[in-house]
Write a protein that holds these residues in place. Structure first.
Motif, PDB file in Angstrom:
ATOM      1  N   LEU A 146     -16.416   6.435   1.063  1.00 28.23           N
ATOM      2  CA  LEU A 146     -15.187   7.106   0.634  1.00 28.23           C
ATOM      3  C   LEU A 146     -14.031   6.110   0.572  1.00 28.23           C
ATOM      4  N   LYS A 147     -13.938   5.224   1.544  1.00 29.00           N
ATOM      5  CA  LYS A 147     -12.863   4.234   1.556  1.00 29.00           C
ATOM      6  C   LYS A 147     -12.926   3.348   0.320  1.00 29.00           C
ATOM      7  N   MET A 148     -14.117   2.900  -0.038  1.00 27.50           N
ATOM      8  CA  MET A 148     -14.261   2.052  -1.236  1.00 27.50           C
ATOM      9  C   MET A 148     -13.911   2.827  -2.505  1.00 27.50           C
ATOM     10  N   GLU A 149     -14.330   4.075  -2.585  1.00 23.20           N
ATOM     11  CA  GLU A 149     -14.010   4.896  -3.754  1.00 23.20           C
ATOM     12  C   GLU A 149     -12.501   5.150  -3.849  1.00 23.20           C
ATOM     13  N   LEU A 150     -11.848   5.356  -2.700  1.00 25.60           N
ATOM     14  CA  LEU A 150     -10.389   5.536  -2.688  1.00 25.60           C
ATOM     15  C   LEU A 150      -9.694   4.275  -3.190  1.00 25.60           C
ATOM     16  N   GLU A 151     -10.162   3.118  -2.757  1.00 26.92           N
ATOM     17  CA  GLU A 151      -9.558   1.861  -3.203  1.00 26.92           C
ATOM     18  C   GLU A 151      -9.714   1.696  -4.713  1.00 26.92           C
ATOM     19  N   THR A 152     -10.861   2.112  -5.242  1.00 23.82           N
ATOM     20  CA  THR A 152     -11.068   2.074  -6.694  1.00 23.82           C
ATOM     21  C   THR A 152     -10.076   3.003  -7.388  1.00 23.82           C
ATOM     22  N   LEU A 153      -9.910   4.213  -6.836  1.00 22.88           N
ATOM     23  CA  LEU A 153      -8.952   5.181  -7.404  1.00 22.88           C
ATOM     24  C   LEU A 153      -7.536   4.608  -7.379  1.00 22.88           C
ATOM     25  N   PHE A 154      -7.112   4.087  -6.233  1.00 22.94           N
ATOM     26  CA  PHE A 154      -5.745   3.575  -6.094  1.00 22.94           C
ATOM     27  C   PHE A 154      -5.490   2.376  -7.003  1.00 22.94           C
ATOM     28  N   SER A 155      -6.498   1.563  -7.225  1.00 20.41           N
ATOM     29  CA  SER A 155      -6.308   0.365  -8.056  1.00 20.41           C
ATOM     30  C   SER A 155      -6.088   0.714  -9.529  1.00 20.41           C
ATOM     31  N   ARG A 156      -6.366   1.935  -9.923  1.00 27.45           N
ATOM     32  CA  ARG A 156      -6.140   2.367 -11.309  1.00 27.45           C
ATOM     33  C   ARG A 156      -4.659   2.634 -11.594  1.00 27.45           C
TER      34      ARG A 156
END
Length: 187
Positions: A146-156
């Motif tokens: 989840l943390k990695m997916e959140l970082e992907t979301l935020f980087s957009r």
């Protein structure tokens, strides 16, 4: 000094006196001179003789003055916010699944992750729209998916920076997001 039912008492921090009606543990009920039953702790009462403490110490004019001072509206002081608190996150979003759904039975890992990411995206969009500058997403430690997916979301997002949230408050399981506000954008 032991208080007992029938004793005449004065209230220490108030202009009240009365007679003890009942004692239940640490709660003493007195009947005031005006006929009201009020509850107090023993430390708030003092036993008096037949004349009340107020009559021995004050004359009626000074009693009125004290009563008016006590009932007079006081100016509310503004609460000062400490510098450290000003920079604390304005919004917290707990992404633990049990906080988001009633029951997770029958859900696949993909379904669970999708719900958590949709919630994070929705809350982030809400914060951007409402011009909230800081959010903490509490995701837990787990395997870190989840943390990695959140970082992907935020980087957009161009106007978003993210970093580990305050370790003392959240431990390792939270990410703080800072939303840079564009003063030219009126939402």
């Amino acid at each position: 000094m032991k208080l007992k039912i029938g004793d005449k008492v004065d209230v220490l921090d108030d202009a009240l006196s009365g007679i003890i009606q009942s004692i239940k543990g640490e709660i003493i009920t007195i009947e005031t001179e005006d006929g009201f039953d009020l509850e107090f702790k023993p430390s708030e009462l003092v036993k008096t003789k037949s004349a009340t403490l107020r009559n021995n110490v004050f004359d009626s004019a000074s009693i009125r003055q004290v009563l008016s001072e006590k009932t007079e509206k006081k100016r509310h002081s503004t609460t000062k916010i400490k510098a450290k608190e000003r920079y604390e996150p304005m919004m917290e979003v707990d992404l633990h699944l049990h906080k988001l759904v009633d029951h997770e039975r029958g859900m696949t890992n993909y379904d669970k992750l999708s719900i958590q990411l949709d919630t994070a995206r929705h809350k982030l969009e809400f914060a951007i729209k409402k011009r909230i500058q800081k959010i903490v997403f509490i995701h837990g430690v787990g395997e870190g998916v989840l943390k990695m997916e959140l970082e992907t979301l935020f980087s957009r997002y161009d106007n978003v920076k993210y970093y580990e949230a305050d370790y003392k408050k959240y431990g390792l399981g939270a990410t703080e997001v800072y939303i840079m506000q564009n003063p030219n954008t009126n939402n």
